[in-house]
Design an enzyme around this catalytic site. Sequence first.
Site, PDB file in Angstrom:
ATOM      1  CG  ASP A 135      37.910   5.650  -2.093  1.00  0.00           C
ATOM      2  OD1 ASP A 135      37.304   5.303  -3.118  1.00  0.00           O
ATOM      3  OD2 ASP A 135      38.876   6.431  -2.091  1.00  0.00           O
ATOM      4  CB  CYS A 185      41.011 -14.224  52.979  1.00  0.00           C
ATOM      5  SG  CYS A 185      39.672 -14.788  54.045  1.00  0.00           S
ATOM      6  CG  ASP A 211      39.761   5.815  -5.605  1.00  0.00           C
ATOM      7  OD1 ASP A 211      38.941   5.685  -6.520  1.00  0.00           O
ATOM      8  OD2 ASP A 211      40.043   6.903  -5.079  1.00  0.00           O
TER       9      ASP A 211
END
Length: 1010
Positions: free
Chosen positions: A890, A69, A665
């Site tokens: 852009d 574990c 644009d």
Amino acid sequence: MAPAGHRDLQLTPLSSAGGDALEDVRLLDSYEEEERQSKENGQEQSRVGEVVVLVGAKRVQVRVTGMTCAACSGSVEAALVAIPGVVSASVALLQNRADVVFDPSLVKDEDIKNAIEDAGFDAEILQESSAVQAKPQGTLVGHFRIGGMTCAACVNSVEGILRKLPGVKRAVVALATSLGEVEYEPTVIRKEEIVDAIEDAGFEASFVQSSEQDKILFGVSGLFTDTDLHILDSILVSVKGVKQFKLNRDFAELEVVFDPEVIGPRVIVDEINRGSNGKFDVTVRNPYASMSANNIEESSKMFRLFTSSLTLSIPLVFINVVCPHIPLIYSLLLWRCGPFEMGDWIKFGLVTIVQFVIGKRFYVAAGRALRNRSTNMDVLVALGTTASYLYSVCALLYGALTGFWSQTYFETSAMLITFVLLGKYLEILAKGKTSDAIKKLVELAPATAILLAKDAGGRVTEEREIDALLIQAGDTLKVSPGSKVPADGIVVWGSSYVDESMVTGESTPVPKDVDASVIGGTMNLHGVLHIQANKVGSKTVLSQIISLVETAQMSKAPVQKFADFVASIFVPVVVSLALLTFLGWYIFGELGTYPEEWVPENGNYFVFALMFSISVVVIACPCALGLATPTAIMVATGVGANNGVLIKGGDSLERAQKIKYVLFDKTGTLTQGKATVTDAKVFSAMSRGDFLTLVASAEASSEHPISKAIVDYAQHFHFFDGDSVANDTKGHRKQSKYSGWLLDAVDFSALPGRGLECFINGKRVLVGNRKLLTENGIEIPSEAENFLVELEENAKTGVLVANDDVVVGILGVADPLKREAAVVVEGLTKMGVTPVMVTGDNWRTAQAVAKEVGIQDVRAEVMPAGKADVIRSFQQDGSIVAMVGDGINDSPALAAADVGMAIGAGTDIAIEAAEYVLMRNNLEDVITAIDLSRKTFSRIRTNYIFAMAYNVIAIPVAAGVLFPTLRFKLPPWVAGACMALSSVSVVCSSLLLRTYRRPRLTTILEITVE
């Protein structure tokens, strides 16, 4: 069988063969810290955060057995860290392995082994240690497959664990894909440690791929003995450029880190094949194929669990429903065997197997959730089924002790688990369908390619078939008719038509001749092509599309925060409601508030109240809420990709549905971007040919569409003949440069929004608009001004040319509108979106173009940075603004907009700045993007309404609000079935988006605001 001690052999050569200097070969994923000289002790050290790693430290891996574990792994780790001289120690519980970095001057290998054994575990040194080299490295982005997540609470838990790890910069987990994307510093944390952290939290984890460009994973077959291992070791040691490697015998995987400047993956494969005389078969492992196999394995495992549970549950139903009507069998079931009847023994045995063997996964998942201080659906299932099982066991024991036999409910827990497993299986299948888009994209790439070997004279001497993943930049490949193009490249021989619809969405075949670009994954239709690969691996268009879709599917939309919040409180609220339900029915029963006839025969108030509370626990479903958004976004991004619209994230998808303004644009967006020179007028004694040579020489260094048009026009003017028209323009331009007709331009400078400046023959040359000449104090003659106005009124762009500060001529440039521009503008208006045109062109040209397409709002003579200011002005009132553009100028506006849409044929910078990429270079896709986002979030709202309504209605019904009036109650197993099917219903609802069809040109104008 693998020889003992070699199951996970690390092959780490320390030097290269031959007389070369020692090569930097080290252990895979060793610490790579930045070296610095320590003046105090003269020893090299590297510091990462607060951890000091000594350069020259050593690392060893140890097999540790006996751990069961997380507490065991913690004990081993604590024992190792306590050793003086150990720099770091990490223990992987599921791999039974410890990884230790230590100072060899203070610690020996045996000290590490003894420390582990003293802690009570067995230890075995797996490999020899190796020097830890120091080398700075940036962050990596790794993808990890995470199993065991069931709802949004699990996602939050895993993300929380990952973000707390040192060296992790960012972590995003997607429930729908079971994937985690982690950005981490490899100098601070290794990918194995990330996997260990996820597994220590109780989830399954495996590494898929990372952004490292110099690492590759091979599958190797033919390794059977120690001799084979040594042969492979000696081969890789002798290969120059191989920096490190690691062999995993369990999975027959070889991980190699190499120097891409020295060697490529294909050479590594060839060297291994040559060195082993063909004994070893080496193939490149495709991470997507591995993920697909994992999905199939997961669904198969869930189906096996479901069928096993169903097989054991059917006898329980048979015993309760059918057997009482068959006297012989019923008498056998009533036969007392010890303290209990035979029927009780059978039910107890069958249900115990279902509860704790088949249903173990629910306890494991619930345990890890509680360990991480969170709750999920597994907690509810484990709680409800355990309550039913324990009550039935207690009822049997109570009956054996007192003789009072109460009714048992073993079949309730068994049927609950069966229906929940059925729901999880159906959910896995449905979730698999949501990722079909990526699977289809991956399948576009061909598995193999035909490599051409050429001699010094360029003649083909050999053809051989290779794995497509081994293609290298510069390879010449043969593409036969009917086969797929294996990589992005340039046609060097042949001509054909190529179907690019699978990548761009454009159905018309594209002609391809010499010097034409081709895209990997597209279909060659007719002639044979020889192409030279120029982009391979993650740099190809197809890989970038897949990456964009993956990134979008990993992202979370803001609306998901609602589901995350509900998931964080859902289970505690449901458990509280279940407790109130139990107390209410039990207390009111004991007080006599309702008649005793309501209680089943052989029952009592306790059992009566308990069944209602169990139904409340198991009918509640947080999964439906957690899946409502991610599954819809997954399907939508895939549908978008199929329609040529790439969406970069769920947040972009959410914003796009609220778009109020779309800014276009002009050049290359509303227009075709194929500018042509229509007019050329000279206002000096210079000849027309000299004028065109001058302006072409200045424009040759620019990438602007108008610049290219001017150069092509001038070239055509000078070299017009019968062949020049047919020849490729690009080839023409190359030829013209070698012809020496262009003048030398020096000190070239592009001036965004104005034009360009350079010096030719010692004189300053300016090419651009009015603003450029005015700023430089150059007067425009009235004759030139009149000609310029005439051009602008005809929607043409006037380009002024000044030589030695004197206007010498004007060029008129026309860029035709895209055929769909006017319809798209009108369609957007019908959708309630206001179109706006923003351009750096002059007012007259801008207004002429806007009038032609139907745009009322025009912003002209706007500089690139000014476009972002225009966007911010629209955003001031809280409106969502989209920007559609294609060029480098852009990109500021695309980044400033709430939703940036880059035309796919535009520049890489514009595409990088945008949230949407329109692959087809078609304005109709602007409408598709907005329409798809609206339909997606309409579907998400439907999913949320269903998920919330289900819980709001189902929980009160399960609590018994209808029982006093209608005598209707939901048995717990029916409640479990409803819960299982609720999440499946949400996923299936999202899958309906796969039927989406983009609006056609003929129907766009019929779109109205809802």
